[in-house]
Design a protein around this motif. Structure first.
Motif, short mmCIF file in Angstrom:
data_model
loop_
_atom_site.label_atom_id
_atom_site.label_comp_id
_atom_site.label_asym_id
_atom_site.label_seq_id
_atom_site.Cartn_x
_atom_site.Cartn_y
_atom_site.Cartn_z
N GLY B 20 138.24 -14.20 15.87
CA GLY B 20 139.18 -13.66 16.85
C GLY B 20 139.91 -14.77 17.58
N VAL B 21 139.19 -15.79 17.99
CA VAL B 21 139.83 -16.89 18.72
C VAL B 21 140.93 -17.50 17.88
CG1 VAL B 21 139.46 -19.21 19.61
CG2 VAL B 21 137.83 -17.41 20.14
N VAL B 22 140.67 -17.64 16.59
CA VAL B 22 141.62 -18.35 15.75
C VAL B 22 142.78 -17.45 15.34
CG1 VAL B 22 141.85 -19.61 13.60
CG2 VAL B 22 139.79 -19.86 14.96
N VAL B 23 142.50 -16.16 15.20
CA VAL B 23 143.51 -15.29 14.60
C VAL B 23 144.39 -14.61 15.65
CG1 VAL B 23 143.81 -13.18 13.27
CG2 VAL B 23 142.25 -14.93 12.47
N ARG B 24 143.80 -14.16 16.74
CA ARG B 24 144.60 -13.38 17.69
C ARG B 24 145.52 -14.28 18.49
NH1 ARG B 24 143.16 -7.96 18.22
NH2 ARG B 24 145.13 -7.97 19.37
N ARG B 25 146.66 -13.67 18.90
CA ARG B 25 147.66 -14.46 19.61
C ARG B 25 147.75 -14.13 21.09
NH1 ARG B 25 152.50 -13.76 15.79
NH2 ARG B 25 150.96 -12.36 14.90
N ASN B 26 147.30 -12.92 21.45
CA ASN B 26 147.32 -12.56 22.86
C ASN B 26 146.24 -13.36 23.59
OD1 ASN B 26 147.04 -11.33 25.37
ND2 ASN B 26 147.70 -9.34 24.56
N ALA B 27 146.67 -14.12 24.57
CA ALA B 27 145.74 -15.03 25.24
C ALA B 27 144.55 -14.26 25.82
CB ALA B 27 146.47 -15.79 26.34
N ILE B 28 144.78 -13.05 26.31
CA ILE B 28 143.68 -12.29 26.93
C ILE B 28 142.66 -11.88 25.87
CG2 ILE B 28 143.16 -10.23 28.27
CD1 ILE B 28 146.08 -10.46 29.30
N VAL B 29 143.16 -11.48 24.71
CA VAL B 29 142.24 -11.11 23.64
C VAL B 29 141.46 -12.33 23.17
CG1 VAL B 29 142.08 -10.11 21.35
CG2 VAL B 29 143.74 -9.22 22.97
N VAL B 30 142.15 -13.48 23.12
CA VAL B 30 141.46 -14.70 22.75
C VAL B 30 140.31 -14.96 23.71
CG1 VAL B 30 141.70 -17.20 22.61
CG2 VAL B 30 143.45 -15.74 21.62
N PHE B 31 140.58 -14.73 24.98
CA PHE B 31 139.51 -14.90 25.96
C PHE B 31 138.36 -13.94 25.74
CE2 PHE B 31 141.64 -17.89 28.59
CZ PHE B 31 140.60 -18.47 29.27
N MET B 32 138.70 -12.72 25.41
CA MET B 32 137.64 -11.74 25.14
C MET B 32 136.78 -12.19 23.98
SD MET B 32 139.53 -8.12 25.42
CE MET B 32 140.87 -7.85 26.53
N CYS B 33 137.41 -12.75 22.97
CA CYS B 33 136.65 -13.21 21.81
C CYS B 33 135.72 -14.36 22.20
CB CYS B 33 137.60 -13.65 20.70
SG CYS B 33 138.50 -12.27 20.00
N ILE B 34 136.21 -15.19 23.10
CA ILE B 34 135.33 -16.28 23.58
C ILE B 34 134.13 -15.67 24.30
CG2 ILE B 34 135.19 -18.20 25.18
CD1 ILE B 34 138.11 -18.79 24.52
N GLU B 35 134.39 -14.65 25.11
CA GLU B 35 133.27 -13.97 25.79
C GLU B 35 132.29 -13.42 24.78
OE1 GLU B 35 132.66 -13.95 29.01
OE2 GLU B 35 134.42 -15.26 29.14
N LEU B 36 132.82 -12.86 23.70
CA LEU B 36 131.93 -12.31 22.67
C LEU B 36 131.05 -13.40 22.08
CD1 LEU B 36 131.13 -9.85 21.01
CD2 LEU B 36 132.87 -10.50 19.34
N MET B 37 131.65 -14.57 21.86
CA MET B 37 130.86 -15.68 21.31
C MET B 37 129.76 -16.09 22.29
SD MET B 37 134.00 -17.88 19.75
CE MET B 37 133.12 -19.25 19.06
N LEU B 38 130.12 -16.16 23.57
CA LEU B 38 129.13 -16.55 24.57
C LEU B 38 127.99 -15.53 24.62
CD1 LEU B 38 131.56 -17.72 27.35
CD2 LEU B 38 129.82 -19.13 26.27
N ASN B 39 128.34 -14.24 24.52
CA ASN B 39 127.32 -13.20 24.56
C ASN B 39 126.41 -13.28 23.36
OD1 ASN B 39 127.32 -11.16 26.81
ND2 ASN B 39 129.50 -11.42 26.46
#
Lengths: 630, 99, 260
Positions: B20-39
């Motif tokens: 998600g971090v690499v593919v998505r372009r919406n900065a907010i979604v990128v952040f969500m994906c980072i949250e997913l990784m942290l979780n």
């Protein structure tokens, strides 16, 4: 050895005067020539005083030295700037300053219409200083400084009228040809240092008996190369003819009397080296022999009065070189011929200058004719010089040239016959071309333009000519009476007291042969040129005349053998440089640019690409752990 | 069921987040994906804590949460600032590094 | 050899049921988050994943973390996300066309490689003993156990992390703060601007919506004395949103008047 504190003034005075005249510029225009002449005369005075002082001393005390300062001191290598005035040097000092002063006086009148007369005198003084340093240096390195100095002065004076491109080219040609010889001298100095650890004359002389024969021969050959460059000897002779581009007093002083004889000085000064190597002596003799015939042949075809005299100079120096190649008996004779030649050739050059002065700088002898009546003093002085050079007794040239012919015959065996024949042939040709010159210039019908008004030169010009004419008449007798010059020079040039070889012929026979040769030469010239000299040089001449007119192809040879291949080599090197060397450099650059351009694509500015690279890095890390934990 | 199944789940979620971090372009979604990784990482911490029988893993997980909170606060502030000036929340628009 | 982990004792059946029920849902939700076109959908699906994880925490004897997960993540953080989404625009949706060449295939390949490597690594690892479980560690209660750890062993990290939190809060404030370029326009300035404007049509203020109309609502334009609708009477915000009722039906019909 005696120490003297006056020697430095010989060099310093003209040097300072030269610097003054150059630095003060046009401010010195009014009195510059007077100062220069005065300085030159003062130097002559010092020289005479030193000569008289030397005359009162005896034995080894005759030589005087003066230590100026320590010049180079590197480890065991020490060179002092020291001056040495011995029996050989004093001859040169007197010749340089004496003839130099006369020519200074002459130039005051000769150059009076030139707006750059001051600069001319500055260069003349520079030459005097450099030439005196050359003959007064007590080591090869000091000599080298003077050697380069006279080369510079010669260059400046040949190109004095450098507004004419051909004159500037002539100056450059002389300089370049001299450089070739200079390389020889520097190589000789290097070999001497490597062999003896010192470059003083004394040190080298002391070291010669212990050195290897090959090294001695190498030094001798290199010194000969240097002498050939400076004295316009074969194969570096080509510059002298073009050097006549300089003002005539320069041709008289530098390119007849003094500088071009520096090669003879170098060889006689290095007599201990040539004494120790018969190969080097043979080379010297060959060079001298070739040049004396070479120059004489060129002289027969020249219509330019100065170039004819230059060819004659070349030929006469060939005599001196040949004599100095004959060993201890020859050195003093070479110097004797050098001194007498200094008188009569300088006198004749000044005479030629006087003719040119009266003929609006015309140099073509085919446009002279019958000038003798209008310029009687010039004709008289020139005529005395002429009689001296062709070797008519009792004029100066007779004594010196006859001696050379004599010792050449006495060299022994086939060598003696060849050398004797060559010198005899040279004497005949000399008589021919000098007679041709005199006849075409001073006698016969007038062939000049209506515009020219030949007239006798002012006293400032004919007085030096007269003095030199006296020298042409009397110097030979003076030097020869009781072998005075030979004995005088013996401590320096023939310290071991070597006697000449067995006499092949009685001296009187040799003199007779020489006189016969002269008579033949004069006779041919008289019949050929006494009348009917065409104004334009005839074209339907033999191949030999054509060759001689072209200086026996010396320039064509140099151009074809040295210049063209040199140019090709240079062009090839430039090509190699641009294509190979620069190509390598550019290739390195291209490799980096190419790889950088390729790598730059990674830097596309998108943060997601950087994130992907990070992910790939993490992947690589995990893969490593995966592999390690297998 | 094996406890390691939690770890498999953690690895899967982490990978999905990375994509998600690499593919998505919406900065907010990128952040969500980072949250997913942290979780996903937190899940692994908790599982290791259980396996090893001590609470250190849970403490680490706790710290992770705090750091994640900080990161979200600052990151979202940055997004708001960028949005204010560029009127876009796409990470591709902020590619001035190249130009 | 790197001793990565774990053996792994089996769990009790209820937990297995719970896991096998929730885990696939979590993965599906995560994939959905990855693929959803609208950011709001992604946010909601992420919230679901987080709640699932909270349940897993609690199931693994991490009661406190599970609660914190729900309160902090699904509560605060996700609300913050949604708030920002609203601020930036709910509708802002990604175009799913990739514009960096090779980005997507490379990412997927890297992801498959990474996932495969991690899964095989976990599968290969063994601890050599059974799992301990947290029963012993939680004898005084999970919260008490964690607190003991935090305030003894990890007190230094705890302090540092609190400093980080404060710094982050300050940083957010600094970033969100926007400098005022002009002074705020007051009533007086607005009044002067009205009278100095190009026309005096609005000097007395814009007409209110619904005035002299058959409806007295904000989305209905007022009628001018000639019976036509006054477009300036509707708030520009409503106009931009399209929440404006077509005014033609309220306009008086000039034809009828002529007939009368």
């Amino acid at each position: 050895m005696t120490t003297s504190s006056n020697l430095v003034y010989l060099i310093a005075l003209p040097l300072v005067s030269s610097a003054l005249l150059i630095l003060l510029g046009r401010k010195a225009d009014k009195w510059g020539h007077l100062l220069a002449t005065l300085v030159s005369a003062t130097a002559f005075g010092i020289g005479v005083m030193e000569f008289l002082a030397m005359h009162t001393r005896t034995g080894a005390a005759r030589a005087a030295t003066q230590h100026l300062f320590s010049w180079i001191s590197v480890g065991s290598f020490n060179v002092d700037a020291s001056l040495l005035l011995d029996q050989l040097s004093i001859c040169f000092v007197l010749l340089i300053t004496g003839v130099g002063t006369l020519i200074h006086i002459y130039s005051i009148a000769y150059m009076s219409h030139d707006r750059d007369r001051r600069r001319f005198f500055a260069y003349l003084n520079l030459f005097i200083a450099a030439m005196l340093l050359l003959v007064l240096g007590d080591s090869y390195l000091n000599l080298y400084v003077g050697w380069e100095g006279v080369g510079l002065a010669s260059y400046l004076l040949i190109g004095f009228w450098n507004q004419k491109p051909t004159y500037a080219t002539a100056a450059k040609k002389a300089f370049v040809a001299n450089r070739v010889g200079d390389v020889g001298l520097s190589l000789a100095i290097m070999i001497a240092f490597a062999q003896f650890g010192t470059v003083t004359f004394e040190g080298v002389k002391a070291g010669v008996p212990h050195a290897s024969g090959a090294a001695i021969t190498a030094i001798g050959a290199m010194l000969l190369l240097a002498a050939a460059g400076k004295s316009a000897q074969f194969p570096l002779q080509s510059w002298l003819g073009d050097a006549m581009a300089g003002p005539t007093p320069v041709s008289a002083l530098i390119h007849a009397a003094t500088m071009v004889t520096a090669g003879v000085y170098l060889i006689t000064r290095s007599n201990y080296i040539f004494d120790a190597s018969s190969t080097a002596r043979l080379l010297v003799v060959i060079v001298g022999g070739i040049t004396l015939i070479f120059g004489a042949l060129i002289g027969t075809a020249k219509d330019d009065i100065k170039k004819a005299l230059a060819a004659s100079t070349m030929s006469q120096i060939g005599y001196m070189i040949l004599a100095s190649g004959l060993g201890p008996v020859g050195y003093a004779i070479a110097i004797m011929h050098l001194l007498t030649h200094g008188f009569f050739k300088a006198g004749m050059f000044l005479g030629a200058g006087s003719v040119m002065h009266g003929m609006d700088d015309e140099v073509n002898m085919r446009r002279f004719g019958g000038i003798g009546k209008l310029m009687p003093i010039t004709f008289a002085t020139f005529g005395l010089g002429y009689l001296a050079i062709i070797g008519v007794p009792p004029f100066a040239g007779f004594y010196s040239k006859d001696k050379i012919i004599e010792i050449a015959f006495n060299a022994g065996g086939t060598k003696g016959w060849i050398l004797g024949g060559a010198t005899l042939l040279g004497a005949a040709i000399t008589a021919f071309y000098m007679t041709r010159l005199v006849v075409m210039t001073f006698t016969g019908s007038k062939r000049w333009d209506e515009k020219a008004h030949p007239h006798e030169s002012p006293i400032l010009m004919w007085l030096p000519m007269a003095v030199l004419a006296i020298g042409s008449v009397a110097s030979g007798f003076f030097f020869n009476s009781g072998n005075s010059l030979v004995n005088w020079l013996a401590p320096v040039l023939n310290s071991r007291g070597v006697e000449g070889g067995a006499e092949l012929m009685k001296p009187i026979v040799v003199s007779g042969l020489a006189l016969a040769a002269v008579v033949i030469g004069v006779g041919i010239a008289l019949t050929k040129y006494r009348s009917n000299v065409p104004i334009e040089a005839p074209e339907d001449v033999t191949i030999f005349t054509k060759l001689a007119r072209k200086d026996l192809l010396q320039d064509s040879f140099n151009e074809a053998v040295l210049m063209r291949p040199g140019q090709k080599l240079t062009a090839g090197l430039v090509k190699t440089d641009t294509n190979v060397i620069d190509g390598l450099v550019r290739l390195v650059g291209a490799i980096f640019i190419g790889s950088a351009t390729a790598l730059r694509r990674i830097q596309n500015g998108y943060v997601r690409s950087y994130a992907l690279i990070m992910v790939l890095g993490a992947l690589a890390l995990i893969a490593m752990i995966w592999v390690v934990t297998l | 069921m094996d406890i390691s199944n939690y770890l498999y789940l953690s690895a899967l979620l982490f990978t999905i987040g990375a994509v998600g971090v690499v593919v998505r372009r919406n900065a907010i979604v990128v952040f969500m994906c980072i949250e997913l990784m942290l979780n996903a990482a937190n899940l692994a911490f908790v599982t290791f804590s259980r396996i090893n029988g001590n609470l250190d893993g849970q403490v680490a997980s706790f710290f992770t949460m705090v750091v994640a909170a900080c990161e979200v606060v600052v990151g979202l502030a940055i997004i708001v600032t960028i949005y204010r000036s560029r009127r876009s929340a796409s990470v591709d628009d902020a590619s001035l590094l190249k130009r | 050899m790197l001793n990565l982990a774990l053996h792994v004792g089996a769990t009790k059946t209820p937990e297995a049921v719970l896991f096998w029920f929730l885990a696939p849902l979590a993965v599906i939700a995560a994939l959905g988050m990855l693929m959803a076109k609208k950011a709001v959908h992604s946010a909601l699906l992420l919230a679901w994943v987080m709640i699932t994880l909270a349940i897993f925490y609690i199931a693994q004897d991490a009661l406190f973390l599970g609660i914190v997960q729900i309160v902090v993540y699904t509560g605060a953080v996700m609300m913050l996300f949604l708030f920002i989404l609203m601020l930036v625009g709910v509708d802002s949706s990604d175009s799913l066309v990739e514009n960096i060449k090779g980005q997507r295939p490379a990412s997927i390949a890297a992801a498959i490689g990474m996932g495969g490597l991690m899964v095989t690594l976990i599968g290969r690892a063994s601890l050599g003993r059974s799992a301990v479980g947290l029963v012993a560690a939680n004898t005084n209660g999970n919260v008490q156990g964690l607190a003991e750890q935090l305030f003894t062993k990890y007190v230094w990290a705890f302090e540092v992390i609190s400093a980080l939190l404060i710094t982050a809060a300050l940083g957010a404030m600094v970033l969100a703060h926007s400098q005022k370029v002009r002074s705020r326009t007051g009533q007086r300035d607005l009044s002067i601007a009205r009278f100095r404007g190009d026309s005096l049509a609005s000097a007395a203020g814009l007409p209110s919506s619904g005035v002299f109309a058959r409806h007295n609502a904000v989305d209905v334009p007022a009628l001018l004395p000639d019976g036509s609708a006054a477009p300036t009477s509707i708030s520009s915000v409503l106009k931009a949103r399209g929440d404006m009722i077509e005014s033609a039906i309220f306009e008086l019909q000039p034809k009828e008047e002529e007939e009368n």
